[in-house]
Design a protein around this motif. Structure first.
Motif, PDB file in Angstrom:
ATOM      1  N   LEU A 116     -16.617  37.801  57.641  1.00  0.00           N
ATOM      2  CA  LEU A 116     -15.895  37.854  58.912  1.00  0.00           C
ATOM      3  C   LEU A 116     -15.828  39.294  59.412  1.00  0.00           C
ATOM      4  CD1 LEU A 116     -12.925  35.390  58.334  1.00  0.00           C
ATOM      5  CD2 LEU A 116     -14.730  35.179  60.030  1.00  0.00           C
TER       6      LEU A 116
ATOM      7  N   SER B  92      -8.727  32.116  59.935  1.00  0.00           N
ATOM      8  CA  SER B  92      -8.434  33.534  60.121  1.00  0.00           C
ATOM      9  C   SER B  92      -7.906  33.822  61.528  1.00  0.00           C
ATOM     10  CB  SER B  92      -9.704  34.352  59.901  1.00  0.00           C
ATOM     11  OG  SER B  92     -10.671  33.981  60.874  1.00  0.00           O
ATOM     12  N   GLY B  93      -7.987  32.835  62.408  1.00  0.00           N
ATOM     13  CA  GLY B  93      -7.536  33.087  63.781  1.00  0.00           C
ATOM     14  C   GLY B  93      -8.495  33.978  64.541  1.00  0.00           C
ATOM     15  N   LEU B  94      -9.732  34.127  64.026  1.00  0.00           N
ATOM     16  CA  LEU B  94     -10.676  35.054  64.662  1.00  0.00           C
ATOM     17  C   LEU B  94     -11.556  34.396  65.727  1.00  0.00           C
ATOM     18  CD1 LEU B  94     -11.836  37.310  61.726  1.00  0.00           C
ATOM     19  CD2 LEU B  94     -10.959  38.106  63.915  1.00  0.00           C
TER      20      LEU B  94
ATOM     21  N   GLU C  40     -11.165  29.247  62.114  1.00  0.00           N
ATOM     22  CA  GLU C  40      -9.870  28.593  62.303  1.00  0.00           C
ATOM     23  C   GLU C  40      -8.813  29.226  61.399  1.00  0.00           C
ATOM     24  OE1 GLU C  40     -10.626  25.346  65.064  1.00  0.00           O
ATOM     25  OE2 GLU C  40      -8.762  25.992  64.114  1.00  0.00           O
TER      26      GLU C  40
ATOM     27  N   VAL D 183     -17.138  40.886  62.937  1.00  0.00           N
ATOM     28  CA  VAL D 183     -16.272  41.662  63.822  1.00  0.00           C
ATOM     29  C   VAL D 183     -16.888  43.031  64.084  1.00  0.00           C
ATOM     30  CG1 VAL D 183     -14.026  42.795  64.035  1.00  0.00           C
ATOM     31  CG2 VAL D 183     -14.169  40.473  63.126  1.00  0.00           C
TER      32      VAL D 183
ATOM     33  N   THR E 170     -11.122  33.119  68.623  1.00  0.00           N
ATOM     34  CA  THR E 170     -10.993  33.573  70.010  1.00  0.00           C
ATOM     35  C   THR E 170     -11.391  35.028  70.173  1.00  0.00           C
ATOM     36  OG1 THR E 170      -8.677  33.782  69.471  1.00  0.00           O
ATOM     37  CG2 THR E 170      -9.314  31.953  70.879  1.00  0.00           C
ATOM     38  N   PHE E 171     -11.396  35.767  69.077  1.00  0.00           N
ATOM     39  CA  PHE E 171     -11.828  37.152  69.175  1.00  0.00           C
ATOM     40  C   PHE E 171     -13.281  37.231  69.634  1.00  0.00           C
ATOM     41  CE2 PHE E 171     -12.585  41.479  68.271  1.00  0.00           C
ATOM     42  CZ  PHE E 171     -13.790  41.543  67.601  1.00  0.00           C
ATOM     43  N   PHE E 172     -14.092  36.357  69.087  1.00  0.00           N
ATOM     44  CA  PHE E 172     -15.511  36.394  69.459  1.00  0.00           C
ATOM     45  C   PHE E 172     -15.738  35.771  70.828  1.00  0.00           C
ATOM     46  CE2 PHE E 172     -17.115  38.248  65.768  1.00  0.00           C
ATOM     47  CZ  PHE E 172     -16.372  37.784  64.697  1.00  0.00           C
ATOM     48  N   GLY E 173     -14.922  34.781  71.124  1.00  0.00           N
ATOM     49  CA  GLY E 173     -14.964  34.235  72.472  1.00  0.00           C
ATOM     50  C   GLY E 173     -16.179  33.405  72.794  1.00  0.00           C
ATOM     51  N   ASP E 174     -17.000  33.097  71.810  1.00  0.00           N
ATOM     52  CA  ASP E 174     -18.176  32.271  72.108  1.00  0.00           C
ATOM     53  C   ASP E 174     -17.785  30.800  72.065  1.00  0.00           C
ATOM     54  OD1 ASP E 174     -19.422  34.693  70.155  1.00  0.00           O
ATOM     55  OD2 ASP E 174     -20.371  34.340  72.109  1.00  0.00           O
ATOM     56  N   PRO E 175     -18.394  30.013  72.942  1.00  0.00           N
ATOM     57  CA  PRO E 175     -18.074  28.593  72.899  1.00  0.00           C
ATOM     58  C   PRO E 175     -18.492  27.982  71.561  1.00  0.00           C
ATOM     59  CG  PRO E 175     -19.814  29.065  74.506  1.00  0.00           C
ATOM     60  CD  PRO E 175     -19.353  30.365  73.982  1.00  0.00           C
TER      61      PRO E 175
ATOM     62  N   LYS F 135     -19.730  42.778  66.450  1.00  0.00           N
ATOM     63  CA  LYS F 135     -19.243  42.550  67.808  1.00  0.00           C
ATOM     64  C   LYS F 135     -18.735  43.854  68.423  1.00  0.00           C
ATOM     65  CE  LYS F 135     -18.211  39.556  71.051  1.00  0.00           C
ATOM     66  NZ  LYS F 135     -19.206  38.662  71.637  1.00  0.00           N
ATOM     67  N   GLN F 136     -17.962  44.588  67.648  1.00  0.00           N
ATOM     68  CA  GLN F 136     -17.416  45.840  68.166  1.00  0.00           C
ATOM     69  C   GLN F 136     -18.523  46.857  68.439  1.00  0.00           C
ATOM     70  OE1 GLN F 136     -14.346  47.195  65.505  1.00  0.00           O
ATOM     71  NE2 GLN F 136     -12.873  45.682  66.253  1.00  0.00           N
TER      72      GLN F 136
END
Lengths: 727, 106
Positions: free
Chosen positions: B56, B89-91, B87, B60, B93-98, B63-64
């Motif tokens: 993960l 890790s709550g991550l 799910e 991240v 939405t960070f990536f925002g990909d569908p 992505k950054q």
């Protein structure tokens, strides 16, 4: 105040704001990075969010919040508006408009249609993409997720709060935080989780085997503290683990905020995202403090947040926005009032009746010859006139707003059909009746699309003809007497009269023997079932356009004409009456009947000395031949004409004519009443009015009358071709 | 995969197997290599069958890093293992990909 009415105001305001936002977005395409424009977009989103909050429209609040956060990053120059982001925000605006329309229709936002829900999620995700890169863990994105899943339970504080900062060697020691979460889920439920990525270094410094992660977790469970604590037994040594039981006192949360490594301000926000503190709690605290009210329990957190917020204050801003909202509304109320259009219509109606009554009083006074009475009615009618003049502009709106809608249309359509087309707008400040503006939307859309699709040529053709690559469509509005003129101009290929004629013959609209002038050929465009496009596209070319446009314009008592130069472009000119309600008229009599001619179209009045002055339907006036019409003949009035007749010279759009009448009565304010359908066939009548003495006068539609006069000579009933031939 | 100038470049990098602490170093090199300014890079995650916190973190980081150099990084075809990790890790939405495939149980 009635809640429904407030909600209506919210809906109307939001729709306006969304339009402003769209305008601003389109403007940004021309002036990228303009701070004022970006601020305008931000303010629009911000206000919608604030107002939606007042109505508990959480879905809209959450959604606009992400949008606002992205905009905030633009404002602070972390992000730039590019084509992609603009397109996204246009979609966001559309989606918000749709949500608000749903609210308007009384739909429940928690159960969206699948399609809307899908759009909602996609857009939320795309938006949060823009939040991601810079400040990594800015966790706003988790909010919509939570709301979408409908975890209403997550909003209350009856869950454990876990703050975890894993030590660097956690992974190397064979512990995976994800495994710990899975374990947690065996005796409870992770209600919400916010990852903290602040410690993640740049690529150069990154050790892929070191753990940089932290999490804030809201955890619902009936287990005791020892069980939860035990979960982290093997990572406790080098990690920071804080566990707060449900319903902890605010002091304990405060303590937590202080002991964690991150900036206090952000933690407050994160606690809110986690659902440990509700947004309402946080805001209430902040608001209470701002208002100087006492709220004992949660106050310390508010204070801390306030202290920390001096530099950057998104949360405080969010909390204060309701207050600000109220303030904004108040200052708006000082300068603007929202009035139901129906009330305005009623007022205008009454003013109309007042004018009729005033005219009646004046006429009576005149007949009595009572000078004081006459004076009083003069004063009265002047005041009534002033009332009318100030009442009418109430309904007037600038056409600019309608024109600006087309920026979007042009932008979308030019992408769709793959042509580079710009829209220029002039005369946007021209005012006309609101109901006219509203009904112009569709015809204008059609004309603009037509201009883009058929008018502007393909890039290759343009270049081959030495034209600039970018096509231009121009919307222009201006006043002309009592009319407003709206023009749609394109610099495209223009219309080929021969091709139109060929097509018209092919469709049987024109017989082969008929010869037509260029103007007549162009008018064929407005015939039902006519299309010049060789190819039918998605947009236009199916021949169901221009005739509908013409019908719409005619319904507004307007006219439409088209001029075109092959290779240079096409101009469609629409002429509309300024208002539908009241005109200054000129009253004339023929026999027993009264006729009203709109005063703006009256050029002069002359006495007709003898019948012989009229030769072949023409009268010599100032050395020019003026076509004249006898109203007596036009309306089949068989009363005996008086010895002396008069001629009223009318003009409109370059056409002039004389109307022969019995008697000139004088200027007259007239309320136009529509004629019944029975008179639909009588095209020279624009309506009727009731005179002061209660009798009815017919209002002449001068433009139509003139057009009929100018129509093919053979159709003029007063002269025959034979008599021409004799001369 | 060259890092030469990449106007309108579109790359798809399929990742497979385990994206975890055991392969983290190797994957980090691969992920950073594929990024290029102005390029569009798609990480195909369909064949990932294990994803832990180390993995993960790498995503991240990628992505950054992509955001920093102006590269459009997309994650696609999330496998069930990826979805579960996101799910937990709550991550996600960070990536925002569908995310197209929904997990069987949520």
């Amino acid at each position: 105040m009635d809640m429904d009415e407030v909600l209506k105001t919210f809906i109307a305001e939001s729709q306006e704001l969304l339009l402003q936002m769209e305008d601003a977005l389109l403007q940004l395409e021309h002036t990228p990075g303009d701070a004022d424009t970006i601020n305008a977009i931000f303010r629009a989103a911000h206000t919608i969010k604030g107002s939606a909050g007042l109505f508990g429209l959480d879905l809209i609040v959450a959604f606009t919040h992400i949008a606002e956060s992205v905009l905030d990053r633009v404002r602070s120059n972390e992000l730039q508006f590019n084509a992609e982001l603009t397109a996204l925000f246009l979609q966001v605006g559309d989606h918000l408009a749709r949500l608000i329309a749903l609210v308007d229709a009384g739909a429940d936002l928690n159960t969206l249609e699948v399609e809307v829900q899908a759009t909602h999620e996609t857009l939320s995700e795309q938006l949060s993409y823009y939040l991601a890169p810079a400040t990594a863990a800015k966790p706003v994105a988790s909010q919509p997720t939570r709301i979408e899943r409908g975890n209403a339970s997550g909003l209350s504080a009856d869950h454990w709060h876990l703050s975890l900062r894993f030590g660097p060697d956690t992974l190397r020691n064979g512990m995976d935080p994800l495994g710990l979460f899975r374990y947690l889920n065996t005796f409870g439920r992770i209600v919400s989780i916010v990852p903290l990525l602040d410690r993640l270094p740049s690529a150069a410094e990154m050790d892929p085997e070191t753990c940089y992660l932290g999490f804030e977790i809201a955890f619902a469970s009936d287990a005791d503290k020892a069980t939860i604590d035990g979960t982290f037994e093997f990572v406790r040594e080098d990690s920071l683990i804080r566990i707060l039981p449900p319903h902890s006192k605010s002091d304990e949360y405060l303590e937590l905020i202080r002991t964690l490594p991150e900036e206090d301000m952000r933690l407050g926000e994160i606690l809110m995202r986690c659902g440990t503190l509700t947004a309402a709690e946080l805001q209430e605290v902040l608001l209470a403090q701002v208002e100087g009210q006492q709220r004992d329990e949660a106050q310390p957190i508010g204070q801390v947040l306030m202290e920390q917020s001096l530099v950057q204050a998104p949360v405080i801003a969010a909390a204060l926005q309701k207050q600000q909202q109220i303030k904004d509304n108040r200052s708006n109320e000082n300068s603007l009032i929202r009035v139901d259009a129906n009330k305005l219509d009623k007022l205008i109606d009454l003013v109309g009746e007042l004018i009729i009554a005033g005219a009646g009083a004046r006429m009576t006074a005149k007949n009595c010859g009572h000078s004081e009475m006459l004076e009083a009615t003069e004063l009265l009618s002047r005041l009534v006139e002033e009332v009318r003049d100030s009442a009418l502009p109430l309904r007037m709106v600038q056409i600019g707003a309608t024109f600006n809608r087309f920026q979007r249309v042009v932008r979308d359509v030019s992408k769709e059909i793959g042509k580079d087309i710009s829209l220029s707008i002039s005369g946007g400040e021209t005012e006309l009746d609101k109901s006219v503006v509203e009904r112009m939307g569709d015809p204008l859309t059609h004309l603009v699309r037509n201009a883009m699709d058929h008018g502007i040529e393909s890039l290759q053709t343009r270049q081959a003809n030495g034209k600039p690559a970018q096509g231009n469509v121009c919307l222009n509005a201006c006043h002309d007497g009592g009319n407003i003129i709206i023009e749609v101009t394109d610099d495209g290929g223009g219309l080929d009269p021969q091709r139109i004629l060929a097509k018209a013959r092919e469709r049987g609209l024109v017989s082969d023997s008929q010869t037509l002038t260029e103007q007549e050929i162009f008018n064929l465009i407005f015939e039902p079932g006519f299309s010049t496009a060789d190819q039918v596209s998605n947009l236009s070319g199916r021949g169901v356009g221009m005739d509908v446009v013409k019908r719409n314009i005619s319904a507004l008592r307007g006219t439409i004409e088209l001029s075109s130069t092959l290779g240079q472009g096409t101009r469609v000119r629409i002429r509309l009456p300024l208002t539908l309600a009241i005109i200054d008229g000129f009253l004339v009599n023929v026999g027993q009947a009264g006729y009203v001619i709109p005063l703006e179209q009256v050029e002069e009045c002359i006495e007709l000395h003898s019948d012989s002055a009229i030769t072949r339907g023409h009268l010599e006036l100032h050395g020019q031949m003026l076509p004249v019409v006898r109203l007596r003949e036009l309306f089949d009035d068989d009363s005996t004409p008086p010895r002396r007749e008069s001629v009223v010279v009318v003009q409109q759009g370059g056409l002039r004519a004389g109307l022969v009448v019995d008697q000139l009565v004088g200027e007259f304010q007239t309320v136009i009443k529509p004629l019944g359908k029975v008179f639909a066939a009588c095209r020279v009548l624009g309506g009727f009015t009731i005179l002061g003495d209660g009798s009815v006068a017919l209002i002449l539609d001068i433009p139509r009358l003139l057009t009929q006069l100018a129509a093919p000579r053979s159709a003029v009933p007063f002269e025959t071709k034979q008599s021409y031939a004799h001369e | 995969m060259s890092s030469a100038s990449a106007e309108n470049l579109y790359r798809i990098l399929p990742l497979e197997g385990s994206l975890s602490i055991y392969s983290a170093t190797e994957h980090m090199g691969l992920l950073l290599q594929v990024l290029a300014p102005d390029a569009e890079v798609e990480l195909d995650l369909s064949a990932i069958d294990e994803l832990d916190c180390a993995g993960l973190q790498l995503l991240v980081l990628a992505k950054q890093e992509a955001g920093r150099i102006g590269c459009h990084l997309r994650l696609s075809n999330h496998s069930p293992a990826v979805i579960e990790a996101f799910e937990l890790s709550g991550l996600g939405t960070f990536f925002g990909d569908p995310i197209l495939i929904k997990p069987a149980s949520e």
